[in-house]
Design an enzyme around this catalytic site. Structure first.
Site, PDB file in Angstrom:
ATOM      1  N   GLU A 187       0.810  -1.220   0.000  1.00 20.76           N
ATOM      2  CA  GLU A 187       0.000   0.000   0.000  1.00 20.76           C
ATOM      3  C   GLU A 187       0.843   1.270   0.000  1.00 20.76           C
ATOM      4  O   GLU A 187       0.814   2.069   0.953  1.00 20.76           O
ATOM      5  CB  GLU A 187      -0.947  -0.006   1.196  1.00 20.76           C
ATOM      6  CG  GLU A 187      -1.940  -1.138   1.139  1.00 20.76           C
ATOM      7  CD  GLU A 187      -3.020  -1.060   2.221  1.00 20.76           C
ATOM      8  OE1 GLU A 187      -2.785  -0.421   3.261  1.00 20.76           O
ATOM      9  OE2 GLU A 187      -4.087  -1.649   2.012  1.00 20.76           O
TER      10      GLU A 187
ATOM     11  N   GLU B 157      -6.355  -8.022  -0.402  1.00 25.36           N
ATOM     12  CA  GLU B 157      -6.715  -8.111   1.020  1.00 25.36           C
ATOM     13  C   GLU B 157      -8.203  -7.827   1.168  1.00 25.36           C
ATOM     14  O   GLU B 157      -8.758  -6.977   0.464  1.00 25.36           O
ATOM     15  CB  GLU B 157      -5.986  -7.051   1.857  1.00 25.36           C
ATOM     16  CG  GLU B 157      -4.505  -7.220   1.989  1.00 25.36           C
ATOM     17  CD  GLU B 157      -3.888  -6.090   2.825  1.00 25.36           C
ATOM     18  OE1 GLU B 157      -4.604  -5.464   3.626  1.00 25.36           O
ATOM     19  OE2 GLU B 157      -2.692  -5.830   2.639  1.00 25.36           O
TER      20      GLU B 157
HETATM   21  C1  GAL Z   1      -4.333  -2.854   5.107  1.00 27.04           C
HETATM   22  C2  GAL Z   1      -2.861  -3.193   5.260  1.00 27.04           C
HETATM   23  C3  GAL Z   1      -2.680  -4.456   6.077  1.00 27.04           C
HETATM   24  C4  GAL Z   1      -3.502  -4.390   7.332  1.00 27.04           C
HETATM   25  C5  GAL Z   1      -4.937  -4.158   6.948  1.00 27.04           C
HETATM   26  C6  GAL Z   1      -5.878  -4.120   8.117  1.00 27.04           C
HETATM   27  O1  GAL Z   1      -4.540  -1.550   4.695  1.00 27.04           O
HETATM   28  O2  GAL Z   1      -2.270  -3.378   3.997  1.00 27.04           O
HETATM   29  O3  GAL Z   1      -1.310  -4.622   6.360  1.00 27.04           O
HETATM   30  O4  GAL Z   1      -3.052  -3.375   8.149  1.00 27.04           O
HETATM   31  O5  GAL Z   1      -5.045  -2.928   6.281  1.00 27.04           O
HETATM   32  O6  GAL Z   1      -7.205  -3.890   7.693  1.00 27.04           O
END
Ligand code: GAL
Length: 686
Positions: free
Chosen positions: A158, A322
């Site tokens: 990110e 994710e």
């Molecule tokens: C994302 C990040 C992850 C984790 C996740 C939690 O933005 O890439 O490492 O922190 O959020 O929701």
């Protein structure tokens, strides 16, 4: 019409299912690692992103490397046929490095230097950091280049943020020099610096925006944001150099984001530029389902929009890198997904073109900031809990749906979304910052197509839209002359364009066009603009369009010299009876200008009419209630039809003919019913 592309984005031609895995947090408890390998298979997962925050384990001291634990994890995942997305660790620097090389720590807009801590906060320019990143990435590539488990590189995590250190200032000045061909006077003109006597007489006087200094020179701020995108891409290109050299056959992605408060596209980086440098788009999706502020259906529209935008960046399937299997830990209220929502929300991404469902994270951390964030394996280590079972169910679906991998979507409607426009709007001192809401307005117009199951591509201003039947351009305040030219050529050749209020105001330097609305736009839309009125919430007006009145909210453009057909007029105020909605013919095409922001019923009626006029059709015709969405991915011989209920009541969906349920293999004819948050994935032979 766009050709359907059959692209295979995975070696294995499976959907990727799995998530971020941080075995480095558990090295002192080896029984958990063993357990994980077992559970990965029980969960029907197959792919894991590893290493993204592991730098302090991989290089515990400068030049001292430890890869053995990683070897073991990768081998074990390989042993059951799993894939690894090998992450580069640049998103979180080790403490020893931050201490020894302070220049790698970011300086904020107030010119304060950060201490070591958190993550995603390295300087984008520092030669030391760039060198260190290349070294660790080279080591990873050398060690794992031939490992059969490695499916793809996951670069950093990110990317975001900016640094204002002296190295970044110098890089910015050099960037400005290149953009303005070494001509400082051109910079003074472009940024309109004579205003308040801000003229530069030397390149070294240029400083990045700051609340302590320049923060109202709009052209400077816009260029700074362009620079931050370019510098982030440059940093990324430096990262991937050894990977491209040693592993030319392994694809590269980096995970994009959405701005999650309201689920709009990520603002700080121009992803339409970044997309040119990655092999495959991936993004991290964290919608706040079941919230008080909007219905799940309203949120589903926004998710669909972002999926379509990110898919359209490359006009190819993308990855969800994710998502959470249950809840997150950083929404205002971290609510658990209701039964059915995990499968439904996962299938929605797939319906819009995702070839994966990945999670943050595999095993819930024991300590630090994400110990209460949802994950596949909870602290109870129990495969019988609801969340684990939800994940298993998604895995089971994805396994059954393999033939859908690589299929794309076909759209006849293009929406335009532009990052630079959003940046320019953010700094506007005018209208009402509260109500501008450019991305949200674009999503509101998109809504009607989503509700009618009509597929949409969301393109940026540089993409080609000549083959679409309809192009919708909401609030394109910053508009380049080259885009106006493209619109005009498209309409001449028979295309249809819809444009709204607050469009075509400034050029690419955020300088207002002189001499009235641009003459190109005047001739395309058959009108000129006289004034834009901004409303208080208590202001009262409406537009009479085709005999019906629609409430005006926030913005009303007062038009003049209208030569096109007047479809709607204002009902009240000093511009009562003047045109508000205009249609114009040019060449063999048609343009529509919507001068006012109106209640959503206007979008319903206006687009319904246009959908009929242009014979736009859902790829698979059906009738259903307003919480249901039917989205389609297409293969040469079949349509894959995702029927999704975002409501809390049972819904019936009627359609013609027969379809086969891809998961149960049952035949479904003419009608089906869906439970609350129900979803079916069907195949319709052509
Ligand atoms: C994302 C990040 C992850 C984790 C996740 C939690 O933005 O890439 O490492 O922190 O959020 O929701």
């Amino acid at each position: 019409m766009k050709a359907i592309q059959k692209t295979y984005s995975t070696k294995a031609r499976n959907f990727l299912h799995g998530g971020d895995y941080f075995p480095e947090q558990w090295l002192h408890l080896p029984q958990y690692l063993q357990e994980d390998i077992k559970l990965m298979q029980v969960a029907h997962t197959n792919t894991f992103s590893i290493g993204m925050f592991a730098w302090s384990r991989l290089e515990p001291q400068e030049g001292v490397y430890d890869f053995e634990w990683l070897d073991e994890v990768i081998d074990r995942i390989h042993s059951f046929g799993g894939n690894v997305l090998l992450a580069t660790p640049s998103g979180a620097k080790p403490a020893w490095m931050a201490k020894k090389y302070p220049e790698i720590r970011r300086i904020n807009t107030r010119r304060e230097q950060e201490l070591q801590g958190r993550r995603h906060n390295h300087c984008l320019t520092s030669p030391v950091y760039r060198e260190k990143v290349q070294m660790i990435n080279r080591k990873l590539a050398e060690r794992y280049q031939n490992h059969p488990a490695i499916l793809m590189w996951h670069i950093s995590n990110e990317y975001s943020g900016e640094c204002h250190c002296h190295l970044c200032q110098q890089a910015f000045r050099n960037w400005v020099k290149v953009r303005y061909e070494n001509n400082l006077e051109a910079v003074n003109q472009a940024w309109w610096t004579t205003f308040w006597s801000h003229r530069y007489s030397d390149w070294d006087e240029i400083e990045s925006p700051s609340e302590l200094g320049e923060n109202e020179t709009h052209g400077l701020i816009l260029d700074w944001q362009r620079f931050v995108t370019d510098q982030t891409i440059d940093f990324y290109k430096n990262e991937i150099e050894p990977l491209r050299e040693l592993t030319p056959d392994i694809s590269i992605t980096t995970n994009f984001m959405a701005d999650t408060e309201d689920l709009i596209p990520f603002q700080a980086l121009n992803y339409s530029e970044f997309a040119k440098h990655v092999d495959l788009i991936s993004w991290d999706a964290y919608p706040a389902w079941h919230s008080d502020s909007q219905t799940d259906k309203e949120l589903a529209v926004k998710v669909g929009f972002i999926d379509d935008l990110y898919r359209s960046l490359k006009q190819k399937p993308f990855y969800i890198m994710e998502s959470t299997p249950s809840l997150v830990n950083w929404h205002e209220v971290n609510k658990a997904k209701r039964p059915g929502m995990h499968l439904l929300s996962s299938m929605q991404h797939v319906a819009h073109g995702s070839d994966s469902i990945m999670y943050f994270q595999w095993r819930k951390s024991r300590g630090a900031s994400e110990k209460l964030h949802g994950s596949v394996v909870d602290h109870d280590n129990n495969t019988e809990n609801r969340v684990f079972k939800d994940v298993q169910e998604v895995g089971h679906y994805l396994e059954k749906m393999r033939e859908i991998v690589g299929t794309n979507r076909k759209a006849e409607v293009a929406f335009i979304y532009d990052w630079e426009n959003q940046w320019a709007m953010k700094t506007i001192q005018g209208y009402s910052q509260e109500s501008l809401r450019y991305p949200q307005t674009t999503q509101e117009h998109y809504r009607r197509f989503w509700e009618r199951d009509i597929p949409v591509d969301v393109l940026n201003v540089n993409q080609d839209f000549s083959d679409y039947k309809l192009v919708v351009v909401p609030m394109l305040y910053l508009m380049k002359e080259s885009f106006m030219e493209k619109l005009s050529t498209y309409i001449e050749a028979g295309g249809t364009v819809v444009m709204t209020y607050i469009s075509g105001v400034v050029n690419e330097n955020d300088l207002v066009y002189l001499g009235g609305w641009h003459e190109k736009l005047q001739s395309v839309f058959g009108l000129d603009i006289s004034e834009t009125d901004t409303y208080y919430p208590s202001d009262n007006n409406s537009v009479n369009y085709q005999g019906k009145n629609y409430v005006v909210k926030d913005y009303a453009t007062i038009l003049k010299d209208v030569s096109g057909d007047i479809l709607g007029t204002y009902v009240a105020d000093f511009y009562q009876d003047t045109p508000a909605v205009v249609r114009n013919q040019q060449g063999t095409g048609t343009s529509y200008y919507i001068g006012a922001r109106m209640e959503s019923e206007f979008q319903d009626d206006f687009y319904d009419h246009l959908i009929e006029t242009l014979h736009l059709r859902a790829p698979v015709q059906s009738t259903h209630g307003k919480n249901v969405s039917v989205q389609v991915r297409q293969a040469p011989d079949a349509d894959y039809v995702f029927i999704m209920n975002f409501g809390t009541a049972e819904e019936t969906v009627d359609f013609e003919g027969k379809m086969i349920d891809v998961v149960t293999e049952e035949e479904v004819e003419k009608s089906l019913s869906l439970d609350a948050y129900g979803v079916r994935v069907l195949k319709k032979f052509k």
